[in-house]
Design an enzyme around this catalytic site. Structure first.
Site, PDB file in Angstrom:
ATOM      1  N   ASP A 173      -6.202  -3.865  -5.805  1.00  0.00           N
ATOM      2  CA  ASP A 173      -7.321  -3.168  -5.163  1.00  0.00           C
ATOM      3  C   ASP A 173      -6.992  -1.677  -5.196  1.00  0.00           C
ATOM      4  O   ASP A 173      -6.660  -1.072  -4.183  1.00  0.00           O
ATOM      5  CB  ASP A 173      -7.464  -3.691  -3.733  1.00  0.00           C
ATOM      6  CG  ASP A 173      -8.659  -3.096  -2.999  1.00  0.00           C
ATOM      7  OD1 ASP A 173      -9.455  -2.380  -3.632  1.00  0.00           O
ATOM      8  OD2 ASP A 173      -8.771  -3.331  -1.787  1.00  0.00           O
ATOM      9  N   ASP A 222       5.180   2.099  -3.315  1.00  0.00           N
ATOM     10  CA  ASP A 222       4.527   2.121  -4.623  1.00  0.00           C
ATOM     11  C   ASP A 222       4.430   0.673  -5.129  1.00  0.00           C
ATOM     12  O   ASP A 222       5.455   0.010  -5.320  1.00  0.00           O
ATOM     13  CB  ASP A 222       5.396   2.981  -5.546  1.00  0.00           C
ATOM     14  CG  ASP A 222       4.871   3.028  -6.970  1.00  0.00           C
ATOM     15  OD1 ASP A 222       4.014   2.199  -7.341  1.00  0.00           O
ATOM     16  OD2 ASP A 222       5.343   3.911  -7.719  1.00  0.00           O
ATOM     17  N   ASP A 264      -9.410   4.827  -8.291  1.00  0.00           N
ATOM     18  CA  ASP A 264      -9.607   5.219  -9.689  1.00  0.00           C
ATOM     19  C   ASP A 264      -8.260   5.558 -10.346  1.00  0.00           C
ATOM     20  O   ASP A 264      -7.342   6.041  -9.678  1.00  0.00           O
ATOM     21  CB  ASP A 264     -10.529   6.457  -9.760  1.00  0.00           C
ATOM     22  CG  ASP A 264     -11.973   6.116  -9.403  1.00  0.00           C
ATOM     23  OD1 ASP A 264     -12.281   4.936  -9.182  1.00  0.00           O
ATOM     24  OD2 ASP A 264     -12.788   7.044  -9.349  1.00  0.00           O
ATOM     25  N   GLU A 297       0.866  -1.199   0.000  1.00  0.00           N
ATOM     26  CA  GLU A 297       0.000   0.000   0.000  1.00  0.00           C
ATOM     27  C   GLU A 297       0.892   1.236   0.000  1.00  0.00           C
ATOM     28  O   GLU A 297       1.859   1.320   0.756  1.00  0.00           O
ATOM     29  CB  GLU A 297      -0.903  -0.032   1.236  1.00  0.00           C
ATOM     30  CG  GLU A 297      -1.556   1.294   1.627  1.00  0.00           C
ATOM     31  CD  GLU A 297      -2.534   1.843   0.588  1.00  0.00           C
ATOM     32  OE1 GLU A 297      -3.395   1.092   0.115  1.00  0.00           O
ATOM     33  OE2 GLU A 297      -2.415   3.052   0.244  1.00  0.00           O
TER      34      GLU A 297
END
Lengths: 292, 292
Positions: free
Chosen positions: B156, B138, B159, B107
């Site tokens: 996951d 990243d 946008d 994450e």
């Protein structure tokens, strides 16, 4: 020019808003507030009492799922009744089926039909077909006393508020049961399983006391509450999940060159697969009709 | 007390608004604007840069469909990677599968994990499991150089805007292909087929040049744009539609007593049935990989 937005209160604390380019029509009919807007996101939108009924952008999703599933479950639908459906979208889809001989539309509000003719030519196109007859009346009265008259009845009702509430009641469904032929099929829009779970469950329960086969199915309609939409099919003889019926649906759609943007044979079979929280809405009513 | 509303601009001319009871947290992280609200309609809501990531009301619909379809398509997923997923919902669902030995989470933003731990205990519950390791980095860098390491990778992502854009690019998918074992499966959320049709089509195309089996599937998530949501599964060996795989999915879900509110074995099979306008988004890319 100030920016204008139309907002629908889809539930307590939930709004869906569309930017309005132009208000095309506003009218208080004898039954409801009717408005037509041009929006930047969904094209033309028709609202009744502030609730979106159809938009250019997604009406095909709703109308195709409401109509083609029952029409292709019945092997040869000739006589069809639409209760509601004044915008014409359901009629347009029904008339795509070459077996149809007569289509009666029982719409309460003549002004909805007139507004659709004026502002939604792609929706109201079906009304000019010679097989169609429209009667402006309360659908619950129209079907009283009818016997063994229809192969398929489609209830294309607005939300169960005011006059439309009676279109979600058991008394109406009993009259429709009688109005259907011995192998007839009824299909009714049944709201969102998320926002209107009580409606879904209540209609399923009421139909389960009348019809031997009741099937809930789902489709997507982004501008309706939650975007997820229920349809309830009640049938006297044909089960939409019978493999022979599924094969026949595919064959007839192919043979007639059914022009669709949402419905496919795969969707026809798959739409009956319910997420667990939706299936749960039907569980209390399972086996109520059929003895174990 | 004035009434407060949070509005997400879901598309040009389209807003979804939730009435806010209380603002619980607002923060500018090194990467994005993070906020947590209590809403009257959806319970707690976490937003990043003004876009809804999770709500108490419907996060289960998204997380179950993102996770259980690939996890039950793979016959024995032991080593799993989640890229993104800082709220913990994907991890919670992955850990329901007893075969899982290790779960890595890559994450970008540590603050998302902290906010989830503080405000979404039902989501972040998975992070305390000893099988889980979180790396704050990243995701595109994390997977570089990894080889044959994972049975299942779940992307996951938010946008495809800003940093997250790279999580929808072919270069990233190439790295993931290498990072997967020879029978590995990748699954990525792929936005709305109505609002983000270009993303759906582009991701499907990119994955089709890399993986022999690529399957688009659908689920409902009311608070995401249009309410209809795409997932793209790319697989080196197992086809989710293989009847043996479908039967195995059902058997393993039963055996493990998988606790779910959306996923069912029927939905698992049916979610690959695409409405025609969605199927059309994949058509241009059919057969690109496999010779006729």
């Amino acid at each position: 020019m100030p920016e204008m937005w139309f907002s629908e209160r889809q539930a307590d604390g939930l709004l869906l808003s569309l930017r309005v380019e132009r208000t095309l029509h506003v009218e208080k009919t004898p039954y409801q507030d009717l408005a037509v807007f041009e929006t930047s996101h969904c094209g033309r939108v028709l609202t009744l009492d502030g609730i979106i009924q159809v938009t250019d952008a997604d009406e095909f999703m709703y109308h195709e799922m409401l109509v083609h599933v029952p029409m292709l479950t019945h092997p040869h639908p000739e006589r069809v009744l639409v209760v509601g459906g004044g915008d014409g979208g359901s009629s347009r889809e029904i008339l795509k089926h070459p077996s149809v001989v007569s289509l009666e539309v029982a719409e309460l509000d003549e002004r909805v039909v007139e507004a659709s003719k004026a502002f939604f030519p792609a929706l109201s196109v079906g009304f000019s077909d010679p097989r169609v007859s429209i009667t402006f009346t309360d659908g619950t009265k129209y079907v009283k006393g009818k016997e063994s008259s229809y192969d398929v009845v489609i209830v294309d009702a607005p939300d169960p508020i005011g006059m439309a509430r009676a279109l979600f009641e058991k008394e109406f469904y009993s009259d429709l049961y009688r109005a259907l032929k011995p192998d007839g099929i009824l299909c009714t829009q049944t709201e969102s399983p998320i926002i209107n779970a009580d409606v879904v469950s209540r209609v399923y329960g009421a139909l389960s006391t009348l019809f031997p086969i009741v099937r809930l199915y789902l489709g997507s309609t982004p501008t309706y509450q939650s975007g997820l939409w229920c349809y309830t099919l009640a049938s006297k003889r044909y089960d939409p999940l019978d493999p022979d019926r599924l094969a026949d649906a595919r064959r007839r759609a192919d043979a007639s060159g059914l022009l669709v943007r949402y419905w496919t044979p795969e969707v026809h079979a798959a739409c009956f697969a319910l997420p667990k929280f939706v299936k749960d809405l039907t569980e209390a009513h399972q086996g109520r009709y059929r003895s174990p």
